[in-house]
Scaffold this motif. Structure first.
Motif, PDB file in Angstrom:
ATOM      1  N   SER A 206      38.520  12.743   4.726  1.00  0.00           N
ATOM      2  CA  SER A 206      37.823  14.015   4.510  1.00  0.00           C
ATOM      3  C   SER A 206      38.008  14.928   5.710  1.00  0.00           C
ATOM      4  O   SER A 206      38.119  14.464   6.849  1.00  0.00           O
ATOM      5  CB  SER A 206      36.323  13.781   4.270  1.00  0.00           C
TER       6      SER A 206
ATOM      7  N   GLU B  93      39.615  26.920   1.865  1.00  0.00           N
ATOM      8  CA  GLU B  93      38.199  26.600   2.025  1.00  0.00           C
ATOM      9  C   GLU B  93      37.762  26.621   3.483  1.00  0.00           C
ATOM     10  O   GLU B  93      36.610  26.949   3.786  1.00  0.00           O
ATOM     11  CB  GLU B  93      37.898  25.243   1.402  1.00  0.00           C
TER      12      GLU B  93
ATOM     13  N   LEU C 280      34.875  17.925   3.260  1.00  0.00           N
ATOM     14  CA  LEU C 280      35.760  18.319   2.172  1.00  0.00           C
ATOM     15  C   LEU C 280      36.672  17.126   1.894  1.00  0.00           C
ATOM     16  O   LEU C 280      37.636  16.888   2.628  1.00  0.00           O
ATOM     17  CB  LEU C 280      36.582  19.560   2.552  1.00  0.00           C
TER      18      LEU C 280
ATOM     19  N   LEU D 258      42.498  14.784  -3.661  1.00  0.00           N
ATOM     20  CA  LEU D 258      41.358  15.601  -4.063  1.00  0.00           C
ATOM     21  C   LEU D 258      41.519  17.053  -3.618  1.00  0.00           C
ATOM     22  O   LEU D 258      41.089  17.971  -4.324  1.00  0.00           O
ATOM     23  CB  LEU D 258      40.069  15.017  -3.472  1.00  0.00           C
ATOM     24  N   ARG D 259      42.133  17.263  -2.457  1.00  0.00           N
ATOM     25  CA  ARG D 259      42.441  18.605  -1.951  1.00  0.00           C
ATOM     26  C   ARG D 259      43.751  18.538  -1.187  1.00  0.00           C
ATOM     27  O   ARG D 259      43.925  17.661  -0.340  1.00  0.00           O
ATOM     28  CB  ARG D 259      41.332  19.122  -1.016  1.00  0.00           C
ATOM     29  N   ASP D 260      44.647  19.460  -1.477  1.00  0.00           N
ATOM     30  CA  ASP D 260      45.895  19.505  -0.729  1.00  0.00           C
ATOM     31  C   ASP D 260      45.733  20.453   0.463  1.00  0.00           C
ATOM     32  O   ASP D 260      44.661  21.025   0.693  1.00  0.00           O
ATOM     33  CB  ASP D 260      47.058  19.933  -1.628  1.00  0.00           C
TER      34      ASP D 260
ATOM     35  N   ALA E 263      44.615  24.069  -0.430  1.00  0.00           N
ATOM     36  CA  ALA E 263      43.185  24.198  -0.748  1.00  0.00           C
ATOM     37  C   ALA E 263      42.336  24.137   0.516  1.00  0.00           C
ATOM     38  O   ALA E 263      41.358  24.893   0.660  1.00  0.00           O
ATOM     39  CB  ALA E 263      42.766  23.109  -1.724  1.00  0.00           C
ATOM     40  N   LEU E 264      42.694  23.246   1.442  1.00  0.00           N
ATOM     41  CA  LEU E 264      41.950  23.162   2.699  1.00  0.00           C
ATOM     42  C   LEU E 264      42.101  24.443   3.512  1.00  0.00           C
ATOM     43  O   LEU E 264      41.148  24.900   4.152  1.00  0.00           O
ATOM     44  CB  LEU E 264      42.448  21.966   3.516  1.00  0.00           C
TER      45      LEU E 264
ATOM     46  N   THR F 111      39.478  14.808   0.842  1.00  0.00           N
ATOM     47  CA  THR F 111      40.889  15.175   0.723  1.00  0.00           C
ATOM     48  C   THR F 111      41.700  14.142  -0.044  1.00  0.00           C
ATOM     49  O   THR F 111      42.385  14.468  -1.008  1.00  0.00           O
ATOM     50  CB  THR F 111      41.494  15.372   2.121  1.00  0.00           C
TER      51      THR F 111
END
Length: 244
Positions: free
Chosen positions: A92, A125, A101, A116-118, A121-122, A103
């Motif tokens: 995360s 955000e 967040l 979960l997040r590339d 996206a990071l 990941t």
């Protein structure tokens, strides 16, 4: 904790590894209604009414770390199969307020991996490449100057805006690429560390060899050695009797 650094930007990552001791999923349904609006101000004419629904999965599970502490993890909008007793690792990224967040989730027991997040996206955000208001001020100043210079300032403003947008996109592209490479490296490091063979597994072939060596036949040699003294004593007596 692991820290990613790019120019003046930094992102802190955490890794939560342990055993799943509980898992629960709840479905949330959102209903949206559109239409039913009067047309041309007449009471009798209405636009068609449309109703749509969307189901969202809320997944909550508990992870017990080797120190015995149980950590609560909540995922929204992601349906990941997890079973009690499985060993997982959750990577995360931390926001400025300390919230996580999530990941990447690794299920070591099932040999599965979910993103979960590339990095893109990071970047959004975490606001790693925010909008540059300085560019807006410069372009606005050139536009104002263009009024007094018969349009020359407008040309300069347009050229500077294109240049600033290009430079901004290149910086964003480089940051996302470096962040993605760092996440992949951290992912491989966590996977190799957890899946490394234990000393017991390394020593097991040696134990098999020892048990095989203990099965060598020994009774046959003992019987031969037991018969040889008797044969020797009989031959001695016969030789003495002949001499007598």
């Amino acid at each position: 904790m692991h820290t990613f650094t790019h120019a003046d930007k930094s992102v802190v990552f955490t890794v939560l590894s342990g055993e799943v001791v509980g898992s629960e999923k709840l479905s949330e349904t959102r209903v949206t209604t559109t239409g039913g609006v009067h047309v041309n101000g007449k009471d009798g004419d209405l636009t068609p009414v449309r109703v749509s629904s969307v189901s969202i999965i809320n997944h909550e599970f508990w992870v017990k770390t080797p120190d015995g502490v149980e950590h609560d993890v909540k995922l929204r909008g992601v349906d990941i199969p997890l079973r009690t007793g499985q060993h997982i690792s959750l990577i995360s990224a931390l926001k400025k307020d300390g919230s996580a967040l999530h990941t990447i989730l690794l299920n070591h027991t099932a040999s599965k991996r979910w993103i979960l997040r590339d990095a893109s996206a990071l970047n959004t955000e975490l606001e790693l490449t925010p909008f540059n208001w300085k560019t807006v001020l410069i372009v606005s100043g050139l536009c104002v100057a263009g009024i007094a210079t018969a349009g020359l300032g407008l040309l300069a403003a347009g050229g500077y805006l294109c240049y600033a947008l290009y430079q901004g996109s290149q910086r964003k592209k480089l940051l996302v690429s470096d962040l993605n490479a760092y996440i992949e490296k951290l992912d491989a490091l966590v996977a190799s560390h957890v899946q490394a063979p234990s000393p017991v597994q390394v020593e097991s072939p040696v134990q098999v060899e020892l048990s095989f060596q203990l099965e060598s036949p020994a009774p046959a040699q003992t019987s031969v050695e037991a018969q040889s003294p008797a044969l020797n004593s009989d031959s001695v007596r016969r030789a003495l009797s002949r001499n007598l």
